[in-house]
Design a protein around this motif. Structure first.
Motif, PDB file in Angstrom:
ATOM      1  N   TRP A  31       0.762  -1.176   0.454  1.00  7.34           N
ATOM      2  CA  TRP A  31      -0.320   0.145  -0.197  1.00  7.34           C
ATOM      3  C   TRP A  31       0.264   1.328  -0.030  1.00  7.34           C
ATOM      4  CZ3 TRP A  31      -4.990  -0.048  -0.502  1.00  7.34           C
ATOM      5  CH2 TRP A  31      -5.990  -1.258   0.001  1.00  7.34           C
ATOM      6  N   TYR A  32       0.416   2.289  -0.914  1.00  7.42           N
ATOM      7  CA  TYR A  32       0.968   3.551  -0.807  1.00  7.42           C
ATOM      8  C   TYR A  32       0.183   4.291  -0.239  1.00  7.42           C
ATOM      9  CZ  TYR A  32       5.165   1.587  -3.190  1.00  7.42           C
ATOM     10  OH  TYR A  32       5.956   0.418  -3.305  1.00  7.42           O
ATOM     11  N   ARG A  33       0.744   5.713  -0.635  1.00 10.02           N
ATOM     12  CA  ARG A  33      -1.006   6.692   0.229  1.00 10.02           C
ATOM     13  C   ARG A  33       0.000   8.330  -0.112  1.00 10.02           C
ATOM     14  NH1 ARG A  33      -0.352   7.381   6.516  1.00 10.02           N
ATOM     15  NH2 ARG A  33       1.648   8.209   7.007  1.00 10.02           N
ATOM     16  N   GLN A  34      -1.363   8.816  -0.636  1.00 13.20           N
ATOM     17  CA  GLN A  34      -0.783   9.843  -1.012  1.00 13.20           C
ATOM     18  C   GLN A  34      -2.014  11.279  -0.937  1.00 13.20           C
ATOM     19  OE1 GLN A  34      -0.495  10.381  -5.598  1.00 13.20           O
ATOM     20  NE2 GLN A  34       0.855  11.866  -6.216  1.00 13.20           N
ATOM     21  N   ALA A  35      -1.048  12.121   0.073  1.00 10.33           N
ATOM     22  CA  ALA A  35      -1.736  13.415   0.476  1.00 10.33           C
ATOM     23  C   ALA A  35      -1.627  14.269  -0.773  1.00 10.33           C
ATOM     24  CB  ALA A  35      -1.366  13.854   1.806  1.00 10.33           C
ATOM     25  N   PRO A  36      -2.571  15.725  -0.423  1.00 11.61           N
ATOM     26  CA  PRO A  36      -2.620  16.863  -1.298  1.00 11.61           C
ATOM     27  C   PRO A  36      -1.347  17.482  -0.963  1.00 11.61           C
ATOM     28  CG  PRO A  36      -4.887  16.626  -0.236  1.00 11.61           C
ATOM     29  CD  PRO A  36      -4.105  14.884   0.166  1.00 11.61           C
ATOM     30  N   GLY A  37      -0.624  18.066  -2.429  1.00 10.85           N
ATOM     31  CA  GLY A  37       0.215  18.780  -2.230  1.00 10.85           C
ATOM     32  C   GLY A  37       1.897  17.416  -2.068  1.00 10.85           C
ATOM     33  N   LYS A  38       1.937  16.528  -2.024  1.00 13.23           N
ATOM     34  CA  LYS A  38       2.990  15.663  -1.034  1.00 13.23           C
ATOM     35  C   LYS A  38       2.178  14.495  -2.273  1.00 13.23           C
ATOM     36  CE  LYS A  38       1.980  16.507   3.674  1.00 13.23           C
ATOM     37  NZ  LYS A  38       2.535  15.902   4.882  1.00 13.23           N
ATOM     38  N   GLN A  39       4.712  14.519  -2.096  1.00 12.84           N
ATOM     39  CA  GLN A  39       4.432  12.457  -2.979  1.00 12.84           C
ATOM     40  C   GLN A  39       3.923  11.729  -2.355  1.00 12.84           C
ATOM     41  OE1 GLN A  39       8.905  12.870  -3.635  1.00 12.84           O
ATOM     42  NE2 GLN A  39       8.743  14.050  -5.195  1.00 12.84           N
ATOM     43  N   ARG A  40       3.792  10.317  -3.645  1.00 15.77           N
ATOM     44  CA  ARG A  40       2.825   9.182  -3.345  1.00 15.77           C
ATOM     45  C   ARG A  40       4.366   8.652  -2.088  1.00 15.77           C
ATOM     46  NH1 ARG A  40       0.513   5.998  -7.642  1.00 15.77           N
ATOM     47  NH2 ARG A  40      -0.863   7.387  -7.735  1.00 15.77           N
ATOM     48  N   GLU A  41       4.144   8.332  -0.851  1.00 17.29           N
ATOM     49  CA  GLU A  41       4.937   6.931  -0.100  1.00 17.29           C
ATOM     50  C   GLU A  41       4.679   5.985  -0.295  1.00 17.29           C
ATOM     51  OE1 GLU A  41       5.417   9.616   3.238  1.00 17.29           O
ATOM     52  OE2 GLU A  41       3.598   8.762   4.377  1.00 17.29           O
ATOM     53  N   TYR A  43      -3.005   3.742  -2.451  1.00 16.52           N
ATOM     54  CA  TYR A  43      -3.112   2.941  -3.248  1.00 16.52           C
ATOM     55  C   TYR A  43      -2.365   1.406  -3.303  1.00 16.52           C
ATOM     56  CZ  TYR A  43      -3.863   7.263  -5.732  1.00 16.52           C
ATOM     57  OH  TYR A  43      -3.792   8.766  -6.491  1.00 16.52           O
ATOM     58  N   CYS A  44      -2.785   0.427  -3.875  1.00 13.71           N
ATOM     59  CA  CYS A  44      -2.939  -0.810  -3.681  1.00 13.71           C
ATOM     60  C   CYS A  44      -1.511  -0.555  -5.241  1.00 13.71           C
ATOM     61  CB  CYS A  44      -3.600  -1.711  -3.982  1.00 13.71           C
ATOM     62  SG  CYS A  44      -3.313  -3.847  -3.686  1.00 13.71           S
ATOM     63  N   ASN A  45      -1.329  -1.412  -4.379  1.00 12.36           N
ATOM     64  CA  ASN A  45       0.351  -1.218  -5.377  1.00 12.36           C
ATOM     65  C   ASN A  45       0.515  -3.606  -5.358  1.00 12.36           C
ATOM     66  OD1 ASN A  45       3.566  -2.477  -5.802  1.00 12.36           O
ATOM     67  ND2 ASN A  45       2.877  -0.997  -7.346  1.00 12.36           N
ATOM     68  N   ALA A  46       0.997  -4.100  -6.805  1.00 11.27           N
ATOM     69  CA  ALA A  46       1.501  -5.558  -6.762  1.00 11.27           C
ATOM     70  C   ALA A  46       2.005  -6.160  -7.568  1.00 11.27           C
ATOM     71  CB  ALA A  46       0.228  -6.495  -6.500  1.00 11.27           C
ATOM     72  N   ASP A  47       2.946  -6.837  -7.169  1.00 16.93           N
ATOM     73  CA  ASP A  47       4.359  -7.354  -8.154  1.00 16.93           C
ATOM     74  C   ASP A  47       3.714  -8.689  -7.884  1.00 16.93           C
ATOM     75  OD1 ASP A  47       7.887  -7.395  -7.786  1.00 16.93           O
ATOM     76  OD2 ASP A  47       6.357  -8.573  -9.493  1.00 16.93           O
ATOM     77  N   LEU A  48       2.898  -8.956  -9.869  1.00 13.27           N
ATOM     78  CA  LEU A  48       2.942 -10.365 -10.089  1.00 13.27           C
ATOM     79  C   LEU A  48       4.032 -11.003 -11.205  1.00 13.27           C
ATOM     80  CD1 LEU A  48      -0.680  -9.097  -9.695  1.00 13.27           C
ATOM     81  CD2 LEU A  48       0.350  -9.709  -8.086  1.00 13.27           C
ATOM     82  N   THR A  49       3.700 -11.702 -10.740  1.00  9.90           N
ATOM     83  CA  THR A  49       4.471 -12.688 -12.317  1.00  9.90           C
ATOM     84  C   THR A  49       2.638 -13.110 -12.883  1.00  9.90           C
ATOM     85  OG1 THR A  49       6.147 -13.381 -11.287  1.00  9.90           O
ATOM     86  CG2 THR A  49       5.582 -14.877 -13.158  1.00  9.90           C
ATOM     87  N   VAL A  50       2.586 -12.812 -14.726  1.00  4.93           N
ATOM     88  CA  VAL A  50       1.638 -13.071 -15.329  1.00  4.93           C
ATOM     89  C   VAL A  50       2.682 -13.347 -16.709  1.00  4.93           C
ATOM     90  CG1 VAL A  50      -0.254 -12.437 -16.757  1.00  4.93           C
ATOM     91  CG2 VAL A  50       0.529 -11.496 -13.906  1.00  4.93           C
ATOM     92  N   GLY A  51       2.229 -15.061 -16.389  1.00  2.79           N
ATOM     93  CA  GLY A  51       2.990 -15.094 -18.089  1.00  2.79           C
ATOM     94  C   GLY A  51       4.621 -15.490 -16.987  1.00  2.79           C
ATOM     95  N   VAL A  52       5.446 -14.737 -18.262  1.00  2.00           N
ATOM     96  CA  VAL A  52       6.992 -15.165 -17.964  1.00  2.00           C
ATOM     97  C   VAL A  52       7.325 -13.604 -17.579  1.00  2.00           C
ATOM     98  CG1 VAL A  52       7.001 -16.863 -19.198  1.00  2.00           C
ATOM     99  CG2 VAL A  52       7.072 -14.881 -20.533  1.00  2.00           C
TER     100      VAL A  52
END
Length: 118
Positions: free
Chosen positions: A36-46, A93-102
């Motif tokens: 999970w990441y988050r982004q507040a107004p005027g700030k970078q996603r962390e 924001y949800c983030n996922a590092d997935l193996t799809v196919g190869v």
């Protein structure tokens, strides 16, 4: 086609709790990491929290208050947020590092708003 669908955001008073969920749908060979990441107004996603087969990692600002977990059978990651503070207000924001196919591919959810009132 892989999609991440989030739910669980909303408005809560300071000191309250929320649980976010994120489900990955589609043909997935392997989940390498979800987080999970988050982004507040005027700030970078962390980065808020991430979970892999090796364990979990949290931002210092949420340690002891947030817990990330995963249900591999459901391809779903959760973020339990306790003792919420106004400064936790952000789009998460949800983030996922997935193996799809190869291939290893990075996916993002659409975001869910969390608002903590003082």
């Amino acid at each position: 086609q892989v999609q991440l669908v989030e739910s669980g955001g909303g408005l809560v008073q300071a000191g309250g709790s929320l649980r976010l969920s994120c489900t990955a749908s589609g043909i997935i060979f392997r989940i390498n990491a979800m987080g999970w990441y988050r982004q507040a107004p005027g700030k970078q996603r962390e980065l808020v929290a991430v979970i892999t087969s090796g364990g979990t990692n949290y931002a210092d600002s949420v340690k002891g208050r947030f817990t990330i977990s995963i249900d591999n059978a459901k391809n779903t990651v959760y973020l339990q947020m306790n003792t919420l503070k106004p400064e936790d207000t952000a789009v998460y924001y949800c983030n996922a590092d997935l193996t799809v196919g190869v291939s290893n591919i990075d996916y993002w959810g659409q975001g869910t708003q969390v608002t903590v009132s003082s």
